[in-house]
Design a protein around this motif. Sequence first.
Motif, short mmCIF file in Angstrom:
data_model
loop_
_atom_site.label_atom_id
_atom_site.label_comp_id
_atom_site.label_asym_id
_atom_site.label_seq_id
_atom_site.Cartn_x
_atom_site.Cartn_y
_atom_site.Cartn_z
N ILE A 37 0.84 -1.20 0.00
CA ILE A 37 0.00 0.00 0.00
C ILE A 37 0.87 1.25 0.00
O ILE A 37 0.63 2.19 -0.77
N LEU A 38 1.90 1.28 0.83
CA LEU A 38 2.77 2.46 0.89
C LEU A 38 3.56 2.63 -0.41
O LEU A 38 3.71 3.76 -0.91
N LEU A 39 4.05 1.54 -0.98
CA LEU A 39 4.77 1.63 -2.26
C LEU A 39 3.85 2.07 -3.38
O LEU A 39 4.21 2.92 -4.21
N ALA A 40 2.64 1.51 -3.44
CA ALA A 40 1.69 1.89 -4.49
C ALA A 40 1.33 3.36 -4.37
O ALA A 40 1.21 4.07 -5.38
N SER A 41 1.19 3.85 -3.15
CA SER A 41 0.86 5.25 -2.94
C SER A 41 1.96 6.15 -3.53
O SER A 41 1.68 7.15 -4.19
N ARG A 42 3.20 5.77 -3.32
CA ARG A 42 4.33 6.55 -3.86
C ARG A 42 4.36 6.46 -5.38
O ARG A 42 4.53 7.48 -6.06
N VAL A 43 4.19 5.27 -5.93
CA VAL A 43 4.23 5.08 -7.38
C VAL A 43 3.11 5.88 -8.05
O VAL A 43 3.32 6.58 -9.04
N LEU A 44 1.91 5.77 -7.52
CA LEU A 44 0.75 6.43 -8.13
C LEU A 44 0.78 7.95 -7.98
O LEU A 44 0.17 8.67 -8.77
N SER A 45 1.49 8.45 -6.97
CA SER A 45 1.59 9.90 -6.79
C SER A 45 2.78 10.47 -7.57
O SER A 45 2.98 11.68 -7.60
N GLY A 46 3.57 9.58 -8.17
CA GLY A 46 4.74 10.03 -8.94
C GLY A 46 5.93 10.36 -8.08
O GLY A 46 6.91 10.92 -8.53
N THR A 47 5.88 9.97 -6.80
CA THR A 47 7.01 10.21 -5.89
C THR A 47 8.08 9.14 -6.11
O THR A 47 7.77 7.96 -6.12
#
Length: 185
Positions: free
Chosen positions: A174-184
Motif C-alpha cells: 500500500i505504501l509503495l503503491a501510494s508513492r508510485v501512483l503519486s509520482g514520488t
Amino acid sequence: MGGGEAGSWTRIDREVLHSGPFIRLLSDTVQGPYAPAFGYEHIQVADSVRTVALDDEQRLLVVEDDFYLTGGRMPHLPGGGTEPGEEPEEAARRELEEETGLRAARWTPLGRIHPLPSSTAAATHLFLASGLSAGRMARDEAEAGMTVHRCPLPEAVGMVVSGAITEAGSVAAILLASRVLSGTP
C-alpha cells in the motif's frame, strides 16, 4: 549502508525437525562471519504475494479474513503463497482471482520484502494491478468467511498509519503503491 563487511555464512550441518505440507522446521549448524559455529532454527515456507488491485474509480480491494494465530479478523490485500514452480506474478494473478473473483489486465511489480529474515528466507512479492474484470472466485475452506471491500488509496494508507492494516506485505504494498501512483520517486 552500515559499516564493515557483511561476511558470509556457512552451513555445516542441517537437521529437519518437522516437515509438513506447507512448512519445514530446520535446525542448521552455521558458522557466522562474527561468531563461532552455533545452532540456528528457522522455517522454510513458500514465497508469498500481495496485490494492490485498483478498480476504475481508483479504489483498491481489501479483503478481510479470520486468522487463527492473531485471534481475529484482519484486513489485508489479496494474496497468498506461491505454488511449487509458480512465478510470483502467476501466483498473484491466481490469488487475486481466487479471493476476489476478479482478474486484472495490467500488472506492475512493486518490489519484494523479507518480512521475517531471521526466521525464514521467504520473500513477499508485491504487485500493482489494474484493468479489473470478472473472473471466477475459488476460495478454500479457510477463506469461507472472507469479505472484499473497496476503498480509496488514501483511506488504505490511513488504515496502515492507524494500525488497522498490519500484515507486512499489505503495509509495504500500500505504501509503495501510494508513492508510485503519486509520482514520488
